[in-house]
Design a protein around this motif. Sequence first.
Motif, PDB file in Angstrom:
ATOM      1  N   ARG A   1       0.850  -1.192   0.000  1.00  0.00           N
ATOM      2  CA  ARG A   1       0.000   0.000   0.000  1.00  0.00           C
ATOM      3  C   ARG A   1       0.890   1.248   0.000  1.00  0.00           C
ATOM      4  N   LYS A   2       0.483   2.247  -0.777  1.00  0.00           N
ATOM      5  CA  LYS A   2       1.240   3.496  -0.839  1.00  0.00           C
ATOM      6  C   LYS A   2       0.393   4.608  -0.221  1.00  0.00           C
ATOM      7  N   SER A   3       1.006   5.370   0.688  1.00  0.00           N
ATOM      8  CA  SER A   3       0.300   6.470   1.354  1.00  0.00           C
ATOM      9  C   SER A   3       0.344   7.732   0.493  1.00  0.00           C
ATOM     10  N   LYS A   4      -0.311   8.780   0.951  1.00  0.00           N
ATOM     11  CA  LYS A   4      -0.330  10.047   0.214  1.00  0.00           C
ATOM     12  C   LYS A   4       1.060  10.671   0.111  1.00  0.00           C
ATOM     13  N   THR A   5       1.899  10.380   1.088  1.00  0.00           N
ATOM     14  CA  THR A   5       3.249  10.936   1.082  1.00  0.00           C
ATOM     15  C   THR A   5       4.205  10.117   0.224  1.00  0.00           C
ATOM     16  N   GLY A   6       3.732   8.986  -0.319  1.00  0.00           N
ATOM     17  CA  GLY A   6       4.577   8.153  -1.159  1.00  0.00           C
ATOM     18  C   GLY A   6       5.232   6.996  -0.435  1.00  0.00           C
ATOM     19  N   TYR A   7       4.979   6.843   0.868  1.00  0.00           N
ATOM     20  CA  TYR A   7       5.568   5.744   1.624  1.00  0.00           C
ATOM     21  C   TYR A   7       4.847   4.444   1.289  1.00  0.00           C
ATOM     22  N   GLN A   8       5.620   3.392   1.037  1.00  0.00           N
ATOM     23  CA  GLN A   8       5.060   2.088   0.663  1.00  0.00           C
ATOM     24  C   GLN A   8       5.199   1.112   1.831  1.00  0.00           C
ATOM     25  N   SER A   9       4.073   0.604   2.290  1.00  0.00           N
ATOM     26  CA  SER A   9       4.068  -0.350   3.401  1.00  0.00           C
ATOM     27  C   SER A   9       3.602  -1.703   2.901  1.00  0.00           C
ATOM     28  N   GLU A  10       4.052  -2.734   3.580  1.00  0.00           N
ATOM     29  CA  GLU A  10       3.709  -4.110   3.207  1.00  0.00           C
ATOM     30  C   GLU A  10       2.668  -4.659   4.178  1.00  0.00           C
ATOM     31  N   LYS A  11       1.531  -5.059   3.641  1.00  0.00           N
ATOM     32  CA  LYS A  11       0.428  -5.588   4.447  1.00  0.00           C
ATOM     33  C   LYS A  11       0.287  -7.086   4.204  1.00  0.00           C
ATOM     34  N   THR A  12       0.078  -7.817   5.297  1.00  0.00           N
ATOM     35  CA  THR A  12      -0.115  -9.273   5.216  1.00  0.00           C
ATOM     36  C   THR A  12      -1.581  -9.599   5.494  1.00  0.00           C
ATOM     37  N   ILE A  13      -2.189 -10.399   4.623  1.00  0.00           N
ATOM     38  CA  ILE A  13      -3.593 -10.783   4.760  1.00  0.00           C
ATOM     39  C   ILE A  13      -3.659 -12.207   5.327  1.00  0.00           C
ATOM     40  N   TYR A  14      -4.370 -12.345   6.455  1.00  0.00           N
ATOM     41  CA  TYR A  14      -4.592 -13.660   7.080  1.00  0.00           C
ATOM     42  C   TYR A  14      -6.066 -14.033   6.900  1.00  0.00           C
TER      43      TYR A  14
END
Length: 542
Positions: A405-418
């Motif tokens: 997922r990318k935030s408005k500031t451009g930071y990319q985070s990794e999300k794990t779906i369980y």
Amino acid sequence: MLKHNILQKNYTLNQRYFQLKLPINIDCMIPENDSVRLLSQFVEEMDLEDLYSTYSRVRENQATPRQMLKIVLYSYMNHSYSSRAMETACHRDINFMYLLENSPKPDHSTFARFRSLHFAPCAERILAEMTKFLLNIGEISGDAVFIDGTKIEACANKYTFVWKKAVTKNLEKLLIKLADLVAECEELYGIKLVYQNKVKMKHVKKLRKKLYTLKHKEKIEFVHGCGKRKTSLQRSIEKLEEYLDKLKEYTQKIYICGDRNSYSKTDNDATFMRMKEDAMGNGQLKAGYNVQHGVDSEYIVWLTVGDQPTDTNTIIPFLKSMEAFLTFRYKKVVADAGYESEENYVYLEENGQLAFIKPSNYEISKTRKYKNDISRIENMEYNEAGDYYTCENNKKLTVSKTIKRKSKTGYQSEKTIYICEDCSNCSHKSRCIKGNNCKTPLEERLKNLETSKLFNMLRKKDLERIVSKEGCELRMNRSIQAEGSFGEIKQDMGFRRFLCKGKQNVLSESILLAMAHNINKLHNKIQSNRTGTHLFLLKSTA
């Protein structure tokens, strides 16, 4: 019968009949512990080379930039922010005369030019100079900084709002009208412009040029007013010009908005936000700025002015700005729950700083309702070796996929779906699976969770810090010092609305307020024998 004629313009003509009783030396009339003496000594110790560089030359028959800074700061210290009030005080107040040192009294326009033309370009460097001086005399610790923000109303009119969403919708409607107009003109005047049914701006410009060519060729004169009948060509050209003007207006408004959702017509840098001073409690929006304070030992060591309504995305620009001007770096950053995000945690860790940020779920996590909510991931048992969660029904929630997922500031985070392996015939399903508006029936749905492993790890480390004895002391001091700085400025000093327009002028006005607050704080500490104290002690209960 009157002894003297007082009906004359020159009031000094009758002064020879009275004896002057005031002391000639103004210095004798000012108390020894007056804050004006401290202000004068403090400013004399500061390096104001940047302020002097904004002047092409300093005349001998006018107040020096150092004296102007003293007068403006002392006026702010006494809750007077108008340039005309400063001019009046220089003629009547002996403390202002003491700061002038027999120099000619500046007028209100000189004070206004000083704030906007001379102080504003170097305001941040002067604040950094004050912070450096406070560090050298041991008044600030340089160890922990307490960050908080507040919204202050801008100098903008009430009904000058421009909403980006509304402008975007109107622009879409206008583009449809333009396409229809191009098709209509092609049919009326036998012009072929559009290929493959795609109307572009070059087609509109060509249409405009051909319509004017047709006007000159047929020698058509445009008519206006009552009783005049317009030709179809005139109506087409006028409609096209109207649409193009609107297109230019909407494009300009979207450009001014930028990443924001709104702005004010009278102050383009101001954004409409929900203010805390809302007597009706209906979420009234006003044009304002988000002011961020960094406080150390009750002194405002740094500040920034932003247009973001929330505080989450302000801490990184704040820290970068502070590091660019200050000669030292704070090791501990203390903030409230509004600043918590994975991006902020990662930045602080990479920057070698310790985060003391209260988690957004810290208060609610202590309630019984939260602890008994089986749908929350915090209340499920996690197996680190197998990387799965166990729900209330002893079913495993295993990893389904990983998304970014990318935030408005451009930071990319990794999300794990369980996702749960089997949710059929589960007696806890109604309490575990939320979302009543889902179209899929509850019987067919499976429990799924979305989480960030990095964020969970960083939050856990931060939580261990804030619940420690040091963390409790720092959190208590944040609520006293950071929020107290805004309380003193907005309530004690009565500053609720900016007088200047534009982000640069608003920043300089905020820095003047901060510097005045710091001098007052230093004066009060000296008089109450509290110099050198950095933190309020945490009281321990039996």
